[in-house]
Design a protein around this motif. Structure first.
Motif, PDB file in Angstrom:
ATOM      1  N   ASP A   1      17.464  30.618  94.109  1.00 23.18           N
ATOM      2  CA  ASP A   1      15.999  30.735  94.160  1.00 23.18           C
ATOM      3  C   ASP A   1      15.407  30.040  92.944  1.00 23.18           C
ATOM      4  O   ASP A   1      15.474  30.567  91.818  1.00 23.18           O
ATOM      5  CB  ASP A   1      15.594  32.209  94.193  1.00 23.18           C
ATOM      6  CG  ASP A   1      16.225  32.944  95.375  1.00 23.18           C
ATOM      7  OD1 ASP A   1      16.649  32.263  96.320  1.00 23.18           O
ATOM      8  OD2 ASP A   1      16.301  34.187  95.329  1.00 23.18           O
TER       9      ASP A   1
ATOM     10  N   HIS B   1       5.380  34.764  95.515  1.00 28.07           N
ATOM     11  CA  HIS B   1       5.697  36.099  96.011  1.00 28.07           C
ATOM     12  C   HIS B   1       5.696  36.088  97.534  1.00 28.07           C
ATOM     13  O   HIS B   1       4.661  35.881  98.171  1.00 28.07           O
ATOM     14  CB  HIS B   1       4.684  37.119  95.481  1.00 28.07           C
ATOM     15  CG  HIS B   1       4.641  37.175  93.977  1.00 28.07           C
ATOM     16  ND1 HIS B   1       5.574  37.860  93.226  1.00 28.07           N
ATOM     17  CD2 HIS B   1       3.787  36.586  93.096  1.00 28.07           C
ATOM     18  CE1 HIS B   1       5.291  37.703  91.939  1.00 28.07           C
ATOM     19  NE2 HIS B   1       4.220  36.934  91.832  1.00 28.07           N
ATOM     20  N   GLN B   2       6.851  36.376  98.112  1.00 26.90           N
ATOM     21  CA  GLN B   2       6.975  36.326  99.563  1.00 26.90           C
ATOM     22  C   GLN B   2       6.147  37.404 100.243  1.00 26.90           C
ATOM     23  O   GLN B   2       5.651  37.210 101.356  1.00 26.90           O
ATOM     24  CB  GLN B   2       8.448  36.473  99.963  1.00 26.90           C
ATOM     25  CG  GLN B   2       8.675  36.230 101.448  1.00 26.90           C
ATOM     26  CD  GLN B   2      10.057  36.627 101.913  1.00 26.90           C
ATOM     27  OE1 GLN B   2      10.771  37.292 101.185  1.00 26.90           O
ATOM     28  NE2 GLN B   2      10.420  36.230 103.123  1.00 26.90           N
ATOM     29  N   ASP B   3       5.980  38.522  99.578  1.00 23.38           N
ATOM     30  CA  ASP B   3       5.228  39.621 100.193  1.00 23.38           C
ATOM     31  C   ASP B   3       3.817  39.182 100.572  1.00 23.38           C
ATOM     32  O   ASP B   3       3.263  39.635 101.579  1.00 23.38           O
ATOM     33  CB  ASP B   3       5.160  40.819  99.246  1.00 23.38           C
ATOM     34  CG  ASP B   3       6.508  41.494  99.091  1.00 23.38           C
ATOM     35  OD1 ASP B   3       7.390  41.236  99.934  1.00 23.38           O
ATOM     36  OD2 ASP B   3       6.701  42.243  98.110  1.00 23.38           O
TER      37      ASP B   3
ATOM     38  N   ASP C   1       2.962  36.184 101.477  1.00 19.01           N
ATOM     39  CA  ASP C   1       3.045  35.285 102.616  1.00 19.01           C
ATOM     40  C   ASP C   1       3.369  36.010 103.919  1.00 19.01           C
ATOM     41  O   ASP C   1       2.990  35.571 104.994  1.00 19.01           O
ATOM     42  CB  ASP C   1       4.130  34.229 102.363  1.00 19.01           C
ATOM     43  CG  ASP C   1       3.569  32.984 101.710  1.00 19.01           C
ATOM     44  OD1 ASP C   1       2.347  32.950 101.510  1.00 19.01           O
ATOM     45  OD2 ASP C   1       4.340  32.050 101.411  1.00 19.01           O
ATOM     46  N   ARG C   2       4.095  37.113 103.822  1.00 20.63           N
ATOM     47  CA  ARG C   2       4.527  37.783 105.044  1.00 20.63           C
ATOM     48  C   ARG C   2       3.717  39.046 105.332  1.00 20.63           C
ATOM     49  O   ARG C   2       4.112  39.855 106.182  1.00 20.63           O
ATOM     50  CB  ARG C   2       6.008  38.132 104.943  1.00 20.63           C
ATOM     51  CG  ARG C   2       6.344  39.197 103.919  1.00 20.63           C
ATOM     52  CD  ARG C   2       7.824  39.509 103.886  1.00 20.63           C
ATOM     53  NE  ARG C   2       8.107  40.605 102.981  1.00 20.63           N
ATOM     54  CZ  ARG C   2       9.333  41.063 102.723  1.00 20.63           C
ATOM     55  NH1 ARG C   2      10.373  40.492 103.287  1.00 20.63           N
ATOM     56  NH2 ARG C   2       9.505  42.075 101.890  1.00 20.63           N
TER      57      ARG C   2
ATOM     58  N   ARG D   1      14.141  34.487 107.873  1.00 23.39           N
ATOM     59  CA  ARG D   1      12.758  34.319 107.420  1.00 23.39           C
ATOM     60  C   ARG D   1      12.705  34.086 105.917  1.00 23.39           C
ATOM     61  O   ARG D   1      11.967  33.233 105.432  1.00 23.39           O
ATOM     62  CB  ARG D   1      11.943  35.565 107.767  1.00 23.39           C
ATOM     63  CG  ARG D   1      11.597  35.714 109.226  1.00 23.39           C
ATOM     64  CD  ARG D   1      10.696  36.932 109.392  1.00 23.39           C
ATOM     65  NE  ARG D   1      10.348  37.158 110.783  1.00 23.39           N
ATOM     66  CZ  ARG D   1       9.581  38.164 111.193  1.00 23.39           C
ATOM     67  NH1 ARG D   1       9.092  39.028 110.301  1.00 23.39           N
ATOM     68  NH2 ARG D   1       9.292  38.310 112.463  1.00 23.39           N
ATOM     69  N   ARG D   2      13.490  34.870 105.190  1.00 26.43           N
ATOM     70  CA  ARG D   2      13.510  34.722 103.741  1.00 26.43           C
ATOM     71  C   ARG D   2      14.006  33.338 103.345  1.00 26.43           C
ATOM     72  O   ARG D   2      13.461  32.690 102.449  1.00 26.43           O
ATOM     73  CB  ARG D   2      14.411  35.809 103.153  1.00 26.43           C
ATOM     74  CG  ARG D   2      14.835  35.583 101.708  1.00 26.43           C
ATOM     75  CD  ARG D   2      13.717  35.828 100.734  1.00 26.43           C
ATOM     76  NE  ARG D   2      14.093  35.412  99.389  1.00 26.43           N
ATOM     77  CZ  ARG D   2      13.420  35.702  98.300  1.00 26.43           C
ATOM     78  NH1 ARG D   2      12.331  36.427  98.387  1.00 26.43           N
ATOM     79  NH2 ARG D   2      13.817  35.285  97.127  1.00 26.43           N
TER      80      ARG D   2
ATOM     81  N   TRP E   1      11.317  30.671 103.924  1.00 22.67           N
ATOM     82  CA  TRP E   1      10.288  30.733 102.882  1.00 22.67           C
ATOM     83  C   TRP E   1      10.818  30.160 101.574  1.00 22.67           C
ATOM     84  O   TRP E   1      10.138  29.394 100.893  1.00 22.67           O
ATOM     85  CB  TRP E   1       9.864  32.187 102.691  1.00 22.67           C
ATOM     86  CG  TRP E   1       8.873  32.380 101.583  1.00 22.67           C
ATOM     87  CD1 TRP E   1       7.519  32.216 101.644  1.00 22.67           C
ATOM     88  CD2 TRP E   1       9.172  32.760 100.222  1.00 22.67           C
ATOM     89  NE1 TRP E   1       6.953  32.479 100.414  1.00 22.67           N
ATOM     90  CE2 TRP E   1       7.934  32.809  99.527  1.00 22.67           C
ATOM     91  CE3 TRP E   1      10.333  33.058  99.537  1.00 22.67           C
ATOM     92  CZ2 TRP E   1       7.851  33.158  98.195  1.00 22.67           C
ATOM     93  CZ3 TRP E   1      10.258  33.408  98.204  1.00 22.67           C
ATOM     94  CH2 TRP E   1       9.043  33.453  97.544  1.00 22.67           C
ATOM     95  N   GLN E   2      12.062  30.523 101.226  1.00 25.43           N
ATOM     96  CA  GLN E   2      12.641  30.060  99.966  1.00 25.43           C
ATOM     97  C   GLN E   2      12.871  28.551  99.990  1.00 25.43           C
ATOM     98  O   GLN E   2      12.646  27.868  98.982  1.00 25.43           O
ATOM     99  CB  GLN E   2      13.963  30.774  99.704  1.00 25.43           C
ATOM    100  CG  GLN E   2      14.513  30.538  98.307  1.00 25.43           C
ATOM    101  CD  GLN E   2      13.634  31.129  97.232  1.00 25.43           C
ATOM    102  OE1 GLN E   2      13.348  32.324  97.239  1.00 25.43           O
ATOM    103  NE2 GLN E   2      13.172  30.306  96.303  1.00 25.43           N
TER     104      GLN E   2
ATOM    105  N   LEU F   1       9.549  26.893  99.337  1.00 24.94           N
ATOM    106  CA  LEU F   1       9.149  27.049  97.941  1.00 24.94           C
ATOM    107  C   LEU F   1      10.028  26.203  97.025  1.00 24.94           C
ATOM    108  O   LEU F   1       9.530  25.568  96.086  1.00 24.94           O
ATOM    109  CB  LEU F   1       9.222  28.521  97.535  1.00 24.94           C
ATOM    110  CG  LEU F   1       8.842  28.842  96.086  1.00 24.94           C
ATOM    111  CD1 LEU F   1       7.417  28.402  95.792  1.00 24.94           C
ATOM    112  CD2 LEU F   1       9.010  30.338  95.805  1.00 24.94           C
TER     113      LEU F   1
END
Length: 1275
Positions: free
Chosen positions: A275, A410-412, A414-415, A430-431, A434-435, A438
């Protein structure tokens, strides 16, 4: 006679290099429970050691299922699981179940050379092995191991706790039994064990997930089953190949998780499986910049954290931020307590320690940069230390900070709108998506930072002599940035970066730098070596709010102050609106589009220690790959290449060498970037004589072996040195003088340097002393520096074009328009009036009618005066230039002559060359400072002499038809012949950038060089890249995204139009490829016919790149071919042979004279040809080739070299005399009337090639005597 033994073939590593189980020794565990239970006693710390090691391969030779007789030469050296032998001396202790009686004796194994088993326990337990009164949570951390050669391997360590038992204890994979059914656990005593997986690839997240799956099994199994579970786990990992570079990721079911192994983007890029936003969560953007600065200046750095995992992950993120720059010093992200003395090393390093050692390291070591991940601070180990860390250049830092602030970390957030996933693998997918997005944005931000910092380095490089002008580069930096660049320029990291730039490596930095070029940079409107600010730059420099902030002080350590930011422009503004020399966009969210990625699911491995099951696994793997390949469309060649690569590896592992080589041969044609040349060489070397003979019987493989294995490769002269420019210390003859001038960056053109040599040696012997050269260089640079300081009032800049530059400014003189300074740009002369600064235009160079150098009498003095008469004014401009008059007279006349030639020939290169001559005149006069200085400077009046001595008026017909001329050799030391031209229309591919929709002109120069122009503006899109090292003979656009190039080296190179890179090669020809012919548009899939000089014709399916037919044309030497009404017309020099697409002979036309060029006109059913050495064009009727041809004489033509058909015209290029000189000529013939409509005086050398641009323009290329491209209008 005995057959020679085949060589040993070492296959590429799978994901696993080694798997180890580590923990406390049996001796140290004795009594640990009792100690742990005593009140007031600290938890005892035990000594860790390696308990078991598992190294692939895991299948015995005797169990091999391989059908190949040569399997013994495949695979790695036999290595088995390792077990310690300490208990062999006590066999009475070993009692157990019947199954234990059949277990093999422990044995020594061969472990990878770059894994130190002695140091591994300390790294797997950096905090020691401590017995705990209660179970602790499992934890994972990461290792980086480096061998003496600098090769890195990567480790992922999972620690878990097991209870210590009274009657038996787990040890070395065996169970020490006394009473198996009456064991009672010692209450409150748990001991840690660690499983370490070591791989050549940094799959941090993937291997972390794999170990997490393993731990779920280890917690449920009995002690004596642990080894078996780990061995099976290691065997599974060893069977998984690493994905090849590109968009294909591999998925493996480890149960309960789906594990994804991502590939690297390209062969040079790093694998990114972590990450990248972790440092941005731990540090402010300002602190991130400080850490990057410490790395760029190669400091001694130590990271600290209370979390062992963060030490490696954060340090690796910073290394990726620097890509394509590489950290070349010691990198040990985790130091155990016993390794702390490593931080005393005097050289640069990057290490990591637990936060508990912060105070100790800070006090004991001097001059360290201490980076606290937990608190986000950056300090120095001693306040009195002499470590001075400069700031990143202000504008680059500002842009970086603003871009980072625009990232969504912050993924939270976005989701928040998404539903909750009820499937763990779906949630992970999904994670990952997103990663991945990013990570791409962060890579773009950090790459933009590096380009902002280093993009102007290219302006101070001399590629021919591999010279970097470091001092000149530093002079162009802002005062506040000087310290930063001084320190960075002395590092190994920057030196390697320079090597890559001088080798013109097209890495991520080069691609981004190219995409961010401004229109001004793309237009070759600036003479080499003359750096002057344009009017646009002056205006922006005045208005930029950051301009004053450039002159700031450098911040020293340890007081690492945050960067103070001046008032920002709006976030949606473009960076170029702040400063054209800066790079990129200021948008808060970087302009980054994630490229499409694909996944391939690896088949299940049920029993990886059973040979038959492994055989089934490999068979299933091949079947799945074959099925996936069959479902691909023709547009997925990138994905197809990855499947070929993987299937070839699996076939090698199975021992099917022939099948593997066939896959690699297909890969060679599909994507050469990932072709494993070394592996193919080793595979062929390992084959037995019968296998080699069988391979040679397959034509495709025979050709592959010839190209890759047998062909004596060009022994690479690894010329990767970097020279720092130094002024000469000895007298120079002409040859040495040319070299030193080119190295200095003043001028590149060899003929211009010859004129300069003549100028400096007037009335002297033909050599130049070092003092003269130094004076010349200093004079040039001083003039350049003065021009940088020129600041024009806004009212004056309003009268000038945005791309104009002030090249020469006189002293203050009296003129007929008032007192002021005369300024010269590439377009005009104007007066910068004194007092209240004003603008008075004297004349553009185009409007000058006459220039005189006279004197006027004033108080018995004769004052030299320059008079300029213009076309548009009756008044004559006069300026009392005094001692400057003679020089200005020479300069104005040279610019006037250059502008006239530029207008006459529609060639802006003349005005650029005139500017270079003028600047050199100025430098020569400043260098010599003698009575002969003006005479010497006059040697550089090249165009003025040309205008006076050879007044060549361009014919009216040529002037009316000629639209423009461009120079693909601009910036080279001498002109180069243009061998082939190809125009490709613009197409907007949704997957590509809008800029890629531009039409392009492809220009093939000598030795495999290709230059690409934007055909909408005739500016260079891509400076020279190479395909091979031989002459290029032909080019054709095979599809909307492919250009095929036939070479003298018998290879067909396939270029991607969007990336302008060569990833594919076709090597089926045995002789020079002389022509490429596209099939008619109705045919699907489309075909290309390639012809080689030996008479071979191959028909290629463009989608599959496979040969659909092959035949031989009768005759001596094939020179060209055309497709007409379903038949192929092939010119063999003394005849034209007509064959079907399958090679069946139809008819033949005998030629009286050898010919290599012809055209076919369907409407008139005519064949047009020109014979070598003749001055006429011959026309046959296709209805009856036996009839004698019609002849069209070409006046004043001695050689015909090329011919194309455009609308109802035939354009013929060649050579002929003009005013007593051989010139390149073009004859435009009306195809219906068969008369010459136009005779165009095209070039100063032979017209070597012609091509059409959408039947609107014809483009002609010339030989090396001129090396230019002319663009002609079609009527």
């Amino acid at each position: 006679m005995a057959e020679p033994a085949p060589g040993h073939l070492s296959l590429p590593s799978g994901l696993l290099e080694l798997c180890a189980l580590l923990g406390a020794s049996r001796d140290s565990l004795r009594g640990a429970g009792q100690v742990a239970q005593k009140k007031g006693m600290e938890n005892p710390s035990l000594g860790p050691e390696v308990l078991s090691v598992f190294v692939p391969p895991f299948i015995n030779k005797g169990e091999s299922y391989m059908p190949s007789s040569n399997y013994d030469t495949l695979g790695k050296t036999r290595r088995r699981s390792f077990r310690k032998k300490r208990d062999r001396s006590k066999p009475e202790h070993w009692t157990g179940s019947p199954g234990d009686l059949n277990m093999p004796e422990p044995e020594d194994i061969s472990v990878p050379n770059d894994v130190d088993l002695l140091a591994l326990p300390q790294l797997c337990f950096p905090g020691g092995v401590c017995v705990s009164p209660e179970p602790k949570e499992d934890c994972i951390h990461f290792l980086v191991l480096t061998d003496v050669c600098g090769n890195r391997t990567y480790g992922v360590v999972a620690q878990y706790y097991r209870p210590v038992h009274d009657e038996y204890c787990f040890y070395n994979g065996k169970t020490h039994w006394e009473s198996s059914r009456q064991t009672v656990s010692t209450a409150g005593c748990y001991v840690p064990f660690a499983v370490c997986v070591i791989s050549r690839y940094p799959y941090y997240n993937a291997l972390k997930d794999c170990l997490s799956c393993l731990l779920t099994h280890l917690k449920l199994c009995k002690d004596f089953e642990v080894d078996d579970h780990i061995k099976e786990f290691a065997a599974k990992l060893s069977l998984i190949p690493s994905p090849p570079p590109g968009p294909l990721h591999l998925i493996f079911n480890m149960k309960p998780l789906q594990i994804v192994f991502p590939s690297r983007v390209d062969p040079e890029s790093p694998i990114i499986d972590l990450d990248l936003h972790l440092p941005l969560l731990c540090f402010t953007p300002e602190k991130v910049l400080q850490v990057l600065t410490c790395m760029l200046t190669e400091q001694r750095m130590v990271f600290f954290s209370s979390d062992w995992a963060l030490l490696t992950l954060v340090a690796e993120c910073f290394l990726i931020y620097l890509y394509p720059l590489h950290w070349q010093h010691t990198f040990v992200p985790i130091l155990s307590g016993q390794m702390l003395d490593f931080v005393m090393a005097p050289t640069s390093f990057l290490m990591g320690c637990h936060l508990d050692h912060f105070e100790e390291v800070s006090k004991e070591a001097d001059g360290l940069i201490l980076i606290n991940i937990d608190s986000g601070s950056v300090t120095c180990s001693k306040p009195s230390g002499d470590v001075n860390i400069p700031d990143v250049p202000l504008l680059a830092a500002q842009m970086f900070i603003q871009r980072v602030q625009g990232l969504q970390l912050h993924q939270d957030l976005d989701r928040a709108h998404q539903s909750t996933s009820t499937d763990v693998n779906e949630a992970q997918a999904r994670r990952r998506a997103w990663q991945q997005k990013l990570n791409g944005q962060i890579q773009q931000v950090t790459l933009q930072l590096l380009v902002s910092i280093f993009r102007e380095v290219k302006n101070h490089l001399n590629y021919e002599h591999r010279v970097f002008h470091s001092e000149e580069f530093l002079k162009t930096r802002a005062p506040g940035d000087q310290q930063f660049y001084k320190q960075v320029l002395d590092t190994y990291m920057f030196h390697s970066f320079l090597k890559a730039r001088l080798s013109r490596r097209m890495d991520a930095f080069a691609h981004l730098e190219l995409s961010m070029q401004s229109e001004e940079e793309r237009i070759n409107g600036m003479p080499a070596g003359s750096r002057r600010p344009t009017v646009q730059k002056m205006a922006l420099r005045k208005s930029s709010p950051l301009h004053a902030a450039h002159r700031r002080m450098v911040v020293s350590m340890p007081n690492l102050q945050d960067i103070t930011i001046p008032e920002l422009p709006p976030r949606n503004s473009s960076l170029r609106s702040v400063s054209p020399s800066s790079c990129g966009s200021v948008s808060t969210v970087p302009n980054f589009s994630t490229k499409s990625t694909y996944t391939f699911k690896i088949p299940e491995i049920h029993f990886p220690l059973v040979a038959q099951c492994v055989h089934i696994y490999y068979t299933d793997f091949v079947e799945l790959l074959t099925k996936a390949m069959s479902l691909l469309g023709p547009d997925h060649s990138v994905l197809l290449a990855r499947y070929f690569y993987l299937r070839g590896l699996i076939h090698l592992t199975q021992g099917k060498l022939l099948s593997a080589l066939l896959d690699f041969q297909s890969l060679y044609k599909t994507d050469i970037r990932i072709f494993p040349a070394d592996l193919v060489k080793r595979t062929v070397a390992s084959m037995s004589a019968p296998e080699r003979a069988q391979t040679e019987r397959t034509p495709e493989l025979k050709r592959l072996i010839h190209e890759v294995v047998d062909k004596p490769g060009e022994v690479a002269k690894s010329d990767d040195h970097v020279k720092k420019f130094e002024l000469p210390r000895k007298h120079m003859q002409l040859e040495d003088f040319v070299k030193h001038v080119q190295e200095s960056g003043l001028v590149k053109d060899t003929s211009t340097i010859h004129c300069l040599f003549e100028a400096l040696t007037v009335e002297h012997q033909k050599q130049i002393n070092p003092e003269t050269f130094r004076d010349l260089y200093n004079c040039w640079k001083e003039t350049e520096a003065e021009a940088q300081e020129v600041s024009l009032p806004a009212a004056v800049m309003g009268h000038l074009d945005k791309n104009e530059c002030v090249y020469k400014l006189s002293s203050s003189v009296k003129t007929t328009c008032g007192v002021g300074k005369i300024a010269m740009t590439q377009k005009r002369l104007f007066l910068l009036t004194e007092g209240r600064p004003g603008y008075v235009e004297i004349s553009t160079f185009r409007n000058i009618e006459e220039v005189k150098n006279t004197t006027v009498v004033f108080l018995l003095l004769r004052i030299p005066t320059l008079k300029i008469k213009t076309v548009s004014r009756r008044e004559v401009f006069e300026a009392n230039l005094k001692t400057e008059c003679d020089l200005w007279y020479l300069m104005v006349k040279e610019m006037w002559a250059g502008k006239k030639l530029a207008d006459d020939h529609k060639d802006p290169q003349y005005i650029q060359q005139a500017l270079t001559n003028v600047l050199l005149m100025d430098a020569v006069v400043g260098t010599l400072q003698s009575s002969s200085a003006i005479q010497a400077a006059s040697k550089l009046s090249y165009f003025d002499k040309m205008k006076n001595e050879m007044p060549m008026a361009v014919p009216t017909t040529t002037l009316e038809t000629l639209k423009h001329k461009i120079n693909p050799s601009a910036g080279e030391t001498q002109p180069q012949a243009i061998d082939v031209l190809l125009y490709t229309p613009g197409h907007l591919d949704p997957a590509e950038k809008i800029a890629d929709a531009r039409p392009k002109l492809w220009c093939a120069l000598s030795e495999g060089k290709v230059v690409v122009f934007d055909a909408s503006s005739w500016t260079i899109l891509q400076h020279c890249f190479k395909v091979g090292a031989s002459k290029l003979n032909c080019m054709v656009m095979a599809e909307q995204n492919q250009v095929w190039i036939g070479s003298e080296d018998s290879v067909i190179y396939i270029i991607n139009i969007h990336s302008m890179s060569c990833n594919k090669q076709l090597t089926d020809h045995r002789a020079s490829v002389v022509d490429l012919v596209m099939s008619d548009g109705e045919m699907a899939p489309s075909e290309v016919y390639s012809c080689s000089r030996d008479g071979t014709v191959l028909a290629w399916n463009v989608s599959t790149l496979r040969v659909t037919s092959r035949f031989q044309v009768p005759g001596r030497a094939l020179t060209s071919a055309r497709l007409h009404q379903g038949h192929l017309w092939c010119c063999t020099g003394d005849s034209i042979v007509v064959v079907t697409p399958n090679g069946f002979f139809r008819q033949e036309l005998k030629l009286q004279e050898p010919s290599s060029i012809f055209q076919l006109i369907s409407e008139q059913e005519q064949l047009w040809a020109a014979c070598s050495g003749c001055s006429e064009v011959l026309i046959w009727s296709l209805r009856d080739l036996d009839q004698p041809p019609e002849r069209i004489p070409l006046q004043d033509c001695v050689e015909v070299s090329c011919m194309i058909r455009v609308k109802k015209q035939i354009w013929v290029g060649g050579r002929g005399p003009s005013q007593g000189q051989p010139k390149g000529k073009i004859y435009v013939i009306d195809a219906e009337r068969k008369t010459v409509d136009k005779e165009l005086l095209a070039h100063a050398d032979l017209v070597t090639t012609l091509c059409s641009a959408e039947d609107r323009y014809v483009l002609s290329g010339s030989g090396r005597g001129e090396g230019k491209i002319a663009i002609w209008k079609i009527e």
